[in-house]
Design an enzyme around this catalytic site. Structure first.
Site, PDB file in Angstrom:
ATOM      1  CG  HIS A 117      22.397  70.346  13.536  1.00  0.00           C
ATOM      2  ND1 HIS A 117      21.446  70.913  14.385  1.00  0.00           N
ATOM      3  CD2 HIS A 117      22.876  69.257  14.184  1.00  0.00           C
ATOM      4  CE1 HIS A 117      21.366  70.195  15.488  1.00  0.00           C
ATOM      5  NE2 HIS A 117      22.231  69.182  15.391  1.00  0.00           N
ATOM      6  N   PRO A 118      25.286  70.821   9.485  1.00  0.00           N
ATOM      7  CG  PRO A 118      27.306  70.013   8.620  1.00  0.00           C
ATOM      8  CD  PRO A 118      26.535  70.133   9.903  1.00  0.00           C
TER       9      PRO A 118
END
Length: 541
Positions: free
Chosen positions: A474-475
């Site tokens: 989930h960057p």
């Protein structure tokens, strides 16, 4: 040189939304550039094909981070979609918006128009929820969101019961009035097939005369006249082409590719640009900074009762469920890998949930880190419990290594760099133990295989976290939205600070990481960003 009103770089979760909405009224010409290829691939459309695309370079950028000291020097593998639909074409499909306080926090950071009451209409507009619409859920949007209950493994009920024994309420909808509680996830699917952003937003409009989509088109740099973005140079079939934007260039490459392209184009930290031989168009220190990601820890249990392993490990089980899926679009292969879970508070005194839980009625001890190949589970019955602190405080960064657009950037996640982040990871692992000891699950467990019953002290559990914790992919926040030109990259209208005619519209603009999976809020950003762009063009015209 070809000209379009809008050039969108990246056909991912937000880019597909933009392509649809900006071309919708027929008044504007739109070019959508995508470095990858078509999403017409069986393993993309089949929900559990996630395990097949995880290491497939034809649809995946397959990034690797730099070694991280907090993870014992381990390198993290970061898959990112390189295909129409972007990461929504290869993700685990969980649909979670986040908590209302997440977005109110965005607004409080100096971003007017991004509070919960502002973004909720865009969440609703984007979706068709198979349970129907209400004050929180949409019933007429392009993105179909599916309830998985009819095909869920029965052990999910035991997980929910165990949560109840710990006084966690049952929540039938994590995207409703409140996120708190335990229950089952919904996923982005329709008819047993993945509902990527490409399927939802792009495929229905590909025949629009004012929309052109070019795949295999690697953007190399944004073109400028002074500090005005005027076009894009990209490479396709070995040739460099240039296109001009009459109105705006919009970057939607995601949290890695958008800051990378800005830096390659001369917008970013001045020293970095000079060191890599790139002419500085505009010094903007925030480009590539403020990187956030979710980190989780898994606990693996050997089960006394059958799990999905029992059904899917034997060759005849694979054959049966494969045929069942092909013929009916039903069964475990029509679901994502995470079936149940929840959002809970790991300690008293918190004003909202700080921990996301996942329950998977399947296990894989020999899979590469992060990969969950449902068709190749363990030969014994097993299941996984996972915990993920929702709002980490550590910040990393990424930066280009050279002026070569084909060279991946150096990614520094900087996981567990703050005391609170390690404390919450430790609380998460102890919470998994409490769930496993609750009667509803304890009766099912033959043994805790990982980390193992002998790992009990804080020091031992921390050592296990450093050795096994991994990204949940989930960057965000590498082109952070905010008013501070010294630290932020875009303003509340998603315009790049100090540059005209250039916006960033994707998960890289998140001021902070949302509480949960990031695909749904990325699509919301696309919806809201499209409205802003059309408004700024003059009442949609």
């Amino acid at each position: 040189m070809s000209e379009y009103d809008f050039i969108i770089v990246g056909a991912g979760s937000a880019g597909c939304v933009l392509a649809n909405r900006l071309s919708e009224n027929g008044r504007h010409t739109v070019l959508l550039l995508e470095a990858g290829g078509s999403d017409l691939n069986f393993w993309i459309w089949m929900p559990i094909g996630y395990g097949k695309t995880f290491y497939r370079p034809s649809v995946n950028w397959m990034y690797h981070t730099e070694p991280d000291a907090a993870l014992n020097g381990r390198v993290s593998y970061w898959p990112r979609g390189k295909v129409l639909g972007g990461s929504s074409s290869i993700n685990a499909m969980v649909y979670v918006r986040g908590q209302a306080q997440d977005f109110d926090g965005w607004q409080a950071m100096g971003n007017p128009g991004w509070g919960w009451d502002d973004v909720l209409p865009y969440f609703r507009r984007s979706e068709t929820n198979d349970r129907g619409g209400d004050a929180f859920r949409g019933d007429n949007g392009p993105l179909h969101v599916a309830t998985m209950d009819r095909d869920l493994h029965p052990l999910c009920r035991d997980f929910i019961a165990a949560g109840g024994e710990l006084q966690f309420p049952h929540n039938p909808d994590f995207n409703g009035a409140t996120q708190e509680g335990v229950g089952t996830y919904q996923n982005t699917a329709k008819g047993g097939m993945r509902m990527s952003a490409a399927r939802a937003y792009l495929r229905p409009v590909l025949r629009r005369a004012n929309l052109r989509v070019e795949t295999g088109a690697l953007a190399e740099r944004v073109l400028f006249e002074g500090r005005q973005a005027v076009g894009v140079a990209y490479r396709r079939n070995g040739q460099v082409k240039t296109v001009r934007a009459r109105r705006e260039v919009i970057l939607s490459g995601g949290a890695i590719n958008s800051p990378q392209l800005l830096q390659l184009s001369g917008v970013g930290p001045a020293r970095l640009l000079r060191d890599t031989g790139i002419e500085v168009v505009h010094a903007l220190d925030g480009v590539g900074r403020n990187l956030q990601d979710h980190l989780s820890i898994d606990h693996l249990y050997r089960s006394r009762v059958p799990t999905l392993n029992t059904q899917l490990h034997p060759w005849y089980g694979k054959l049966w469920h494969g045929l069942r899926y092909v013929l009916t679009r039903r069964g475990p292969l029509s679901l994502g890998v995470n079936q149940a879970g929840g959002f809970v508070r790991s300690r008293p005194g918190l004003d909202r949930p700080n921990m996301q839980l996942f329950f998977s009625p399947v296990s894989y001890t020999k899979a590469p880190p992060g990969k969950r190949p449902l068709m190749n589970p363990d030969p014994f019955p097993g299941f996984l419990l996972s915990a993920q602190p929702t709002r980490p405080t550590s910040r990393g960064h990424l930066e280009i290594r050279s002026s070569d657009p084909k060279e991946p950037p150096a990614i520094h996640p900087n996981y567990l760099a703050t005391e609170i982040d390690m404390q919450e990871m430790l609380e998460g692992t102890r919470l998994l133990r409490r769930l496993a000891e609750a009667p509803a699950l304890a009766r099912l467990i033959e043994a805790e295989m990982l980390p193992g019953a002998d790992i009990r002290s804080d020091d031992d559990l921390i050592a296990d976290i450093r050795q096994r914790a991994g990204t949940v992919f989930h960057p965000v926040s590498t082109c952070r939205m905010g008013p501070d030109v010294a630290r932020d990259v875009v303003d509340a209208r998603l315009r790049v600070h100090g540059i005209s005619g250039l916006r960033v519209v994707d998960a890289s603009i998140f001021p902070t990481l949302t509480s949960g999976n990031t695909n749904a809020p990325a699509i919301m950003v696309g919806e809201k960003g499209a409205d802003m762009i059309l408004e700024d063009c003059g009442a949609g015209g």
